[in-house]
Design a protein around this motif. Structure first.
Motif, PDB file in Angstrom:
ATOM      1  N   PRO A  78      57.917  47.005  11.369  1.00  0.00           N
ATOM      2  CA  PRO A  78      59.201  46.747  10.721  1.00  0.00           C
ATOM      3  C   PRO A  78      60.344  47.583  11.299  1.00  0.00           C
ATOM      4  CG  PRO A  78      57.665  47.841   9.215  1.00  0.00           C
ATOM      5  CD  PRO A  78      56.910  47.525  10.457  1.00  0.00           C
ATOM      6  N   VAL A  79      60.028  48.709  11.938  1.00  0.00           N
ATOM      7  CA  VAL A  79      61.089  49.541  12.517  1.00  0.00           C
ATOM      8  C   VAL A  79      61.402  49.158  13.948  1.00  0.00           C
ATOM      9  CG1 VAL A  79      60.563  51.490  11.000  1.00  0.00           C
ATOM     10  CG2 VAL A  79      59.529  51.395  13.259  1.00  0.00           C
ATOM     11  N   GLY A  80      60.590  48.308  14.551  1.00  0.00           N
ATOM     12  CA  GLY A  80      60.833  47.892  15.932  1.00  0.00           C
ATOM     13  C   GLY A  80      59.572  47.999  16.773  1.00  0.00           C
ATOM     14  N   ARG A  81      59.750  47.841  18.077  1.00  0.00           N
ATOM     15  CA  ARG A  81      58.639  47.835  19.028  1.00  0.00           C
ATOM     16  C   ARG A  81      58.555  49.179  19.733  1.00  0.00           C
ATOM     17  NH1 ARG A  81      58.414  47.308  24.351  1.00  0.00           N
ATOM     18  NH2 ARG A  81      56.520  46.538  25.304  1.00  0.00           N
ATOM     19  N   ILE A  82      57.351  49.755  19.736  1.00  0.00           N
ATOM     20  CA  ILE A  82      57.065  50.999  20.438  1.00  0.00           C
ATOM     21  C   ILE A  82      55.878  50.731  21.354  1.00  0.00           C
ATOM     22  CG2 ILE A  82      56.355  53.416  20.224  1.00  0.00           C
ATOM     23  CD1 ILE A  82      57.606  53.417  17.421  1.00  0.00           C
ATOM     24  N   GLN A  83      55.954  51.224  22.578  1.00  0.00           N
ATOM     25  CA  GLN A  83      54.876  51.023  23.542  1.00  0.00           C
ATOM     26  C   GLN A  83      54.333  52.373  23.993  1.00  0.00           C
ATOM     27  OE1 GLN A  83      55.469  48.140  26.693  1.00  0.00           O
ATOM     28  NE2 GLN A  83      54.483  49.521  28.163  1.00  0.00           N
ATOM     29  N   LEU A  84      53.002  52.469  24.032  1.00  0.00           N
ATOM     30  CA  LEU A  84      52.298  53.642  24.540  1.00  0.00           C
ATOM     31  C   LEU A  84      51.498  53.228  25.760  1.00  0.00           C
ATOM     32  CD1 LEU A  84      50.881  56.493  24.411  1.00  0.00           C
ATOM     33  CD2 LEU A  84      49.234  55.412  22.858  1.00  0.00           C
ATOM     34  N   ASP A  85      51.687  53.926  26.876  1.00  0.00           N
ATOM     35  CA  ASP A  85      50.885  53.733  28.077  1.00  0.00           C
ATOM     36  C   ASP A  85      50.079  55.007  28.293  1.00  0.00           C
ATOM     37  OD1 ASP A  85      51.861  51.156  28.779  1.00  0.00           O
ATOM     38  OD2 ASP A  85      53.689  52.089  29.539  1.00  0.00           O
ATOM     39  N   TYR A  86      48.764  54.865  28.534  1.00  0.00           N
ATOM     40  CA  TYR A  86      47.846  56.002  28.637  1.00  0.00           C
ATOM     41  C   TYR A  86      46.940  55.803  29.842  1.00  0.00           C
ATOM     42  CZ  TYR A  86      43.737  58.847  27.283  1.00  0.00           C
ATOM     43  OH  TYR A  86      42.680  59.727  27.253  1.00  0.00           O
ATOM     44  N   ASP A  87      46.793  56.864  30.657  1.00  0.00           N
ATOM     45  CA  ASP A  87      45.892  56.760  31.806  1.00  0.00           C
ATOM     46  C   ASP A  87      44.800  57.820  31.806  1.00  0.00           C
ATOM     47  OD1 ASP A  87      47.070  59.140  32.678  1.00  0.00           O
ATOM     48  OD2 ASP A  87      48.137  58.208  34.346  1.00  0.00           O
ATOM     49  N   GLY A  88      44.687  58.565  30.728  1.00  0.00           N
ATOM     50  CA  GLY A  88      43.667  59.604  30.614  1.00  0.00           C
ATOM     51  C   GLY A  88      44.209  60.980  30.934  1.00  0.00           C
ATOM     52  N   ASP A  89      45.094  61.076  31.936  1.00  0.00           N
ATOM     53  CA  ASP A  89      45.698  62.351  32.312  1.00  0.00           C
ATOM     54  C   ASP A  89      47.078  62.542  31.703  1.00  0.00           C
ATOM     55  OD1 ASP A  89      43.607  63.290  33.984  1.00  0.00           O
ATOM     56  OD2 ASP A  89      44.279  61.938  35.566  1.00  0.00           O
ATOM     57  N   SER A  90      47.715  61.442  31.346  1.00  0.00           N
ATOM     58  CA  SER A  90      49.060  61.499  30.781  1.00  0.00           C
ATOM     59  C   SER A  90      49.293  60.240  29.952  1.00  0.00           C
ATOM     60  CB  SER A  90      50.110  61.612  31.892  1.00  0.00           C
ATOM     61  OG  SER A  90      50.105  60.441  32.690  1.00  0.00           O
ATOM     62  N   ALA A  91      50.423  60.240  29.255  1.00  0.00           N
ATOM     63  CA  ALA A  91      50.809  59.075  28.454  1.00  0.00           C
ATOM     64  C   ALA A  91      52.327  59.043  28.364  1.00  0.00           C
ATOM     65  CB  ALA A  91      50.193  59.147  27.053  1.00  0.00           C
ATOM     66  N   ASP A  92      52.864  57.869  28.115  1.00  0.00           N
ATOM     67  CA  ASP A  92      54.296  57.698  27.916  1.00  0.00           C
ATOM     68  C   ASP A  92      54.511  56.794  26.718  1.00  0.00           C
ATOM     69  OD1 ASP A  92      55.462  59.125  30.220  1.00  0.00           O
ATOM     70  OD2 ASP A  92      54.390  57.616  31.388  1.00  0.00           O
ATOM     71  N   ILE A  93      55.506  57.145  25.914  1.00  0.00           N
ATOM     72  CA  ILE A  93      55.896  56.342  24.759  1.00  0.00           C
ATOM     73  C   ILE A  93      57.341  55.925  24.983  1.00  0.00           C
ATOM     74  CG2 ILE A  93      56.360  56.388  22.270  1.00  0.00           C
ATOM     75  CD1 ILE A  93      53.962  58.366  22.063  1.00  0.00           C
ATOM     76  N   GLU A  94      57.607  54.634  24.813  1.00  0.00           N
ATOM     77  CA  GLU A  94      58.946  54.102  25.049  1.00  0.00           C
ATOM     78  C   GLU A  94      59.342  53.160  23.925  1.00  0.00           C
ATOM     79  OE1 GLU A  94      58.660  52.024  28.757  1.00  0.00           O
ATOM     80  OE2 GLU A  94      58.537  53.870  29.927  1.00  0.00           O
ATOM     81  N   PHE A  95      60.659  53.159  23.638  1.00  0.00           N
ATOM     82  CA  PHE A  95      61.219  52.160  22.731  1.00  0.00           C
ATOM     83  C   PHE A  95      62.686  51.961  23.088  1.00  0.00           C
ATOM     84  CE2 PHE A  95      60.958  56.288  20.735  1.00  0.00           C
ATOM     85  CZ  PHE A  95      62.198  56.511  20.170  1.00  0.00           C
ATOM     86  N   ALA A  96      63.221  50.826  22.688  1.00  0.00           N
ATOM     87  CA  ALA A  96      64.552  50.405  23.129  1.00  0.00           C
ATOM     88  C   ALA A  96      65.671  51.165  22.409  1.00  0.00           C
ATOM     89  CB  ALA A  96      64.724  48.912  22.884  1.00  0.00           C
ATOM     90  N   TYR A  97      66.775  51.279  23.129  1.00  0.00           N
ATOM     91  CA  TYR A  97      68.016  51.785  22.550  1.00  0.00           C
ATOM     92  C   TYR A  97      68.705  50.636  21.832  1.00  0.00           C
ATOM     93  CZ  TYR A  97      68.120  56.275  24.988  1.00  0.00           C
ATOM     94  OH  TYR A  97      67.861  57.546  25.412  1.00  0.00           O
ATOM     95  N   ARG A  98      68.273  50.345  20.626  1.00  0.00           N
ATOM     96  CA  ARG A  98      68.955  49.312  19.851  1.00  0.00           C
ATOM     97  C   ARG A  98      69.011  49.677  18.369  1.00  0.00           C
ATOM     98  NH1 ARG A  98      64.334  44.857  20.516  1.00  0.00           N
ATOM     99  NH2 ARG A  98      64.943  45.204  22.635  1.00  0.00           N
ATOM    100  N   HIS A  99      68.679  50.906  18.063  1.00  0.00           N
ATOM    101  CA  HIS A  99      68.612  51.339  16.673  1.00  0.00           C
ATOM    102  C   HIS A  99      69.665  52.421  16.433  1.00  0.00           C
ATOM    103  CE1 HIS A  99      64.661  49.370  16.688  1.00  0.00           C
ATOM    104  NE2 HIS A  99      64.481  49.968  17.847  1.00  0.00           N
ATOM    105  N   PHE A 100      70.404  52.299  15.343  1.00  0.00           N
ATOM    106  CA  PHE A 100      71.297  53.379  14.956  1.00  0.00           C
ATOM    107  C   PHE A 100      71.300  53.504  13.446  1.00  0.00           C
ATOM    108  CE2 PHE A 100      73.863  49.663  15.930  1.00  0.00           C
ATOM    109  CZ  PHE A 100      74.683  49.516  14.825  1.00  0.00           C
ATOM    110  N   GLY A 101      71.866  54.593  12.965  1.00  0.00           N
ATOM    111  CA  GLY A 101      71.839  54.861  11.536  1.00  0.00           C
ATOM    112  C   GLY A 101      70.416  55.153  11.074  1.00  0.00           C
ATOM    113  N   GLU A 102      70.100  54.666   9.907  1.00  0.00           N
ATOM    114  CA  GLU A 102      68.769  54.906   9.324  1.00  0.00           C
ATOM    115  C   GLU A 102      67.656  54.270  10.155  1.00  0.00           C
ATOM    116  OE1 GLU A 102      66.471  57.025   6.776  1.00  0.00           O
ATOM    117  OE2 GLU A 102      68.646  57.131   6.989  1.00  0.00           O
ATOM    118  N   ALA A 103      67.952  53.159  10.823  1.00  0.00           N
ATOM    119  CA  ALA A 103      66.947  52.506  11.674  1.00  0.00           C
ATOM    120  C   ALA A 103      66.541  53.421  12.825  1.00  0.00           C
ATOM    121  CB  ALA A 103      67.479  51.182  12.208  1.00  0.00           C
TER     122      ALA A 103
END
Length: 171
Positions: A78-103
């Motif tokens: 409900p808050v939006g799309r979040i993506q996690l990429d993991y390769d065992g040695d590291s990970a990255d979490i990304e989400f879009a710049y489209r939220h402002f205020g309480e969102a």
């Protein structure tokens, strides 16, 4: 460019900052940089399975894909799309710049919660690349303020700039 949180395994005898600097230096200037196919150990595969289980139980439903270089978890909540990429040695979490205020606060809180699960399960350490602070400091308000400010600017200024530069509208 999405909002980005990175998680790394700290190099022996190095601080988190030094580890991140060394990682960045390995990529600097390498226009031919290619990610290597992942080679997950059984322990790191088990860690991935635990991440998926915990995120599903503690945050909500996810979808999972496997690619040659990483495993990907997507959370479309409900808050939006979040993506996690993991390769065992590291990970990255990304989400879009489209939220402002309480969102912005809600999606930043969910991303930090996801980061905490990954840190707890894997021993990786998180770093918020936008606030330039370790995620262990838990400054969700700073993350939300930065996310919200950039999102608001993008949603108001980019359409205005595009309209001003539209072909056929020059004076």
């Amino acid at each position: 460019m999405p909002y980005w949180i990175t998680l790394v395994r700290r190099l022996p005898g190095r601080t988190l900052s030094e580890t991140l600097d060394q990682r960045a230096a390995a990529w600097d200037g390498d226009v031919d940089f290619e990610r290597k196919p992942m080679n997950l150990t059984p322990d790191r595969r088990a860690a991935w399975d635990e991440i998926v289980r915990r995120v599903s139980a503690e945050i909500g439903p996810v979808s999972v894909e496997e690619y040659p270089c990483n495993l990907t978890l997507e959370r479309n909540g409900p808050v939006g799309r979040i993506q996690l990429d993991y390769d065992g040695d590291s990970a990255d979490i990304e989400f879009a710049y489209r939220h402002f205020g309480e969102a912005a606060r809600h999606i930043a809180a969910e991303a930090y919660r996801l980061t905490g699960i990954v840190e707890n399960v894997t021993g990786l350490e998180g770093f918020d690349c936008q606030t330039e602070r370790p995620t262990a400091e838990g400054d969700i308000d700073a993350a939300a303020a930065l996310l919200g400010g950039i999102s608001h600017w993008a949603q108001t200024e980019i359409p205005r700039m595009l309209a001003e530069n539209r072909p056929g509208t020059a004076p």
